[in-house]
Design a protein around this motif. Sequence first.
Motif, PDB file in Angstrom:
ATOM      1  N   ASP A  65       0.942  -1.218   0.011  1.00 21.40           N
ATOM      2  CA  ASP A  65       0.154  -0.055  -0.124  1.00 21.40           C
ATOM      3  C   ASP A  65       0.519   1.213  -0.111  1.00 21.40           C
ATOM      4  O   ASP A  65       0.478   2.479  -0.453  1.00 21.40           O
ATOM      5  N   HIS A  66       2.137   1.449   0.639  1.00 18.46           N
ATOM      6  CA  HIS A  66       2.881   2.252   0.682  1.00 18.46           C
ATOM      7  C   HIS A  66       4.187   1.965   1.046  1.00 18.46           C
ATOM      8  O   HIS A  66       4.375   0.862   1.502  1.00 18.46           O
ATOM      9  N   SER A  67       5.233   2.975   1.024  1.00 18.38           N
ATOM     10  CA  SER A  67       6.616   2.830   1.320  1.00 18.38           C
ATOM     11  C   SER A  67       6.965   3.653   2.632  1.00 18.38           C
ATOM     12  O   SER A  67       6.390   4.734   2.553  1.00 18.38           O
ATOM     13  N   VAL A  68       7.803   3.113   3.377  1.00 19.52           N
ATOM     14  CA  VAL A  68       8.435   4.039   4.556  1.00 19.52           C
ATOM     15  C   VAL A  68      10.042   4.031   4.377  1.00 19.52           C
ATOM     16  O   VAL A  68      10.539   3.121   4.051  1.00 19.52           O
ATOM     17  N   LEU A  69      10.409   5.379   4.624  1.00 13.86           N
ATOM     18  CA  LEU A  69      11.837   5.514   4.874  1.00 13.86           C
ATOM     19  C   LEU A  69      12.050   5.679   6.446  1.00 13.86           C
ATOM     20  O   LEU A  69      11.454   6.801   6.856  1.00 13.86           O
ATOM     21  N   MET A  70      12.963   5.057   6.890  1.00 15.26           N
ATOM     22  CA  MET A  70      12.996   5.095   8.491  1.00 15.26           C
ATOM     23  C   MET A  70      14.451   5.378   8.723  1.00 15.26           C
ATOM     24  O   MET A  70      15.336   4.829   8.618  1.00 15.26           O
ATOM     25  N   LEU A  71      14.608   6.793   9.226  1.00 16.88           N
ATOM     26  CA  LEU A  71      16.031   7.312   9.490  1.00 16.88           C
ATOM     27  C   LEU A  71      16.312   6.814  11.158  1.00 16.88           C
ATOM     28  O   LEU A  71      15.483   6.864  11.931  1.00 16.88           O
ATOM     29  N   ARG A  72      17.436   6.345  11.150  1.00 18.16           N
ATOM     30  CA  ARG A  72      18.073   6.073  12.513  1.00 18.16           C
ATOM     31  C   ARG A  72      18.627   7.331  12.844  1.00 18.16           C
ATOM     32  O   ARG A  72      19.678   7.705  12.588  1.00 18.16           O
ATOM     33  N   ASN A  73      18.013   8.131  13.812  1.00 18.96           N
ATOM     34  CA  ASN A  73      18.627   9.141  14.463  1.00 18.96           C
ATOM     35  C   ASN A  73      19.259   9.103  15.789  1.00 18.96           C
ATOM     36  O   ASN A  73      18.633   8.501  16.621  1.00 18.96           O
TER      37      ASN A  73
END
Length: 432
Positions: A191-199
């Motif tokens: 359904d959608h894509s995620v970009l997850m930043l390791r902060n």
Amino acid sequence: MPFALVESLDHEGRGVAHDEGKAIFIEGALPGEQVEYSSYRKKRNFEQATCVQIFKPSALRVTPRCEFFGVCGGCSMQHLEVSAQVAAKQRVMENAFWHIARVKPDVVLPPIYGPAWGYRDRARIGVRVVPETGAVLVGFHEKKSSFIADMSSCEVLPRHISALLLPLRALIAGLSVPDRISQIDVCAGSDHSVLMLRNQTSLTAQDEASLLAFGATHGLRMWLQPGGPETAHPVRKGEEAYLHYTLPEFGLSLRFRPTDFTQVNVHINRLLIRRAMQLLDPQSGERIADLFCGLGNFSLPIAARGAMVVGVEGLASLTQRASENAALNGLSECSEFRVANLFEATEKSLAKLGPLDKLLIDPPRDGAMAVCNALGKQAPRRIVYVSCNPATLARDAAILIKEKGYRLCSAGVANMFPQTSHVESIALFERV
């Protein structure tokens, strides 16, 4: 520099030659090629080398599609035609069975193919600020290095994600703490894509606004993960916390969080599940265990075929997700999920699962040696073993065959990671 005639490929996709009995592993060389090589590591029994010049190219050699091949460490086999890659992986599997377990499958199954490019729906992309210039690099690690490759595209990522490598540089550079962003996890659902930043430190309100604007521009959802998996969250408050992938053949939709383990190649995953169900042949009235079940990737197709499934997994978060997926798909009545450390399995702990007609095992690279050793007299008559490491599969096959009374009926590979040396395989064991 020395010359060699390459004889075969090893499990890492390197050409193998011999010099007076000493094995030479040559990166970039293919079987049948006459090459000049340069060794970078020399031991008494072997050498590791790189190919310097090819005098007799293989007919199976192709021009790598990616301009960063050889620098980026993500792929190792783009110079080999895809069907030949799969054949080489099949040989790796068969060699592991023979050299480690001294067994051969009765039947070698047809290999499972899928798209060779743009297949990778999950990836971990590194981020690095170059101290000398302040420039930001976003990409995979260089070959045999901790540095990030200076790359502007990636042929195994989906095209819309590959196109973001340069824009992501600008996004990270514009944050208040670019040097505190260590990596970006790419996670695509149906359904959608995620970009997850390791902060590694908190971001400002302006930083979060920049992330949300980037996501809106590129049709993505943006997440942050400041600590362990439990700290992962959407930047936009109240946003849906799950993605989904579908298994149309079984009428299933499974939800997951970006931190949950799922297969990177959705197309091959569907075909691998089909193969597993063909080999396992779940029937109504049967009781089947799915060990290392994750969020129900194999468990729910088993239940959908009418069998009662008991899923076992070491992570409570994944068994919870599996139970939720069973409920979402109307399969709670024919499935149950338990938390257990299967690397410490004993005959007594397996007996607590109750009587089992069949068993599916899908372990990580370490394999399932404890499970295989723990199988007792009432062990299931049929086992389907899905493996991401031919060496541990062969090791466990030796236990099943030589100590537990099983026969290796069939085995085959699935090209889960085209352009790489990774070997995914599946095997069927039945009690004699």
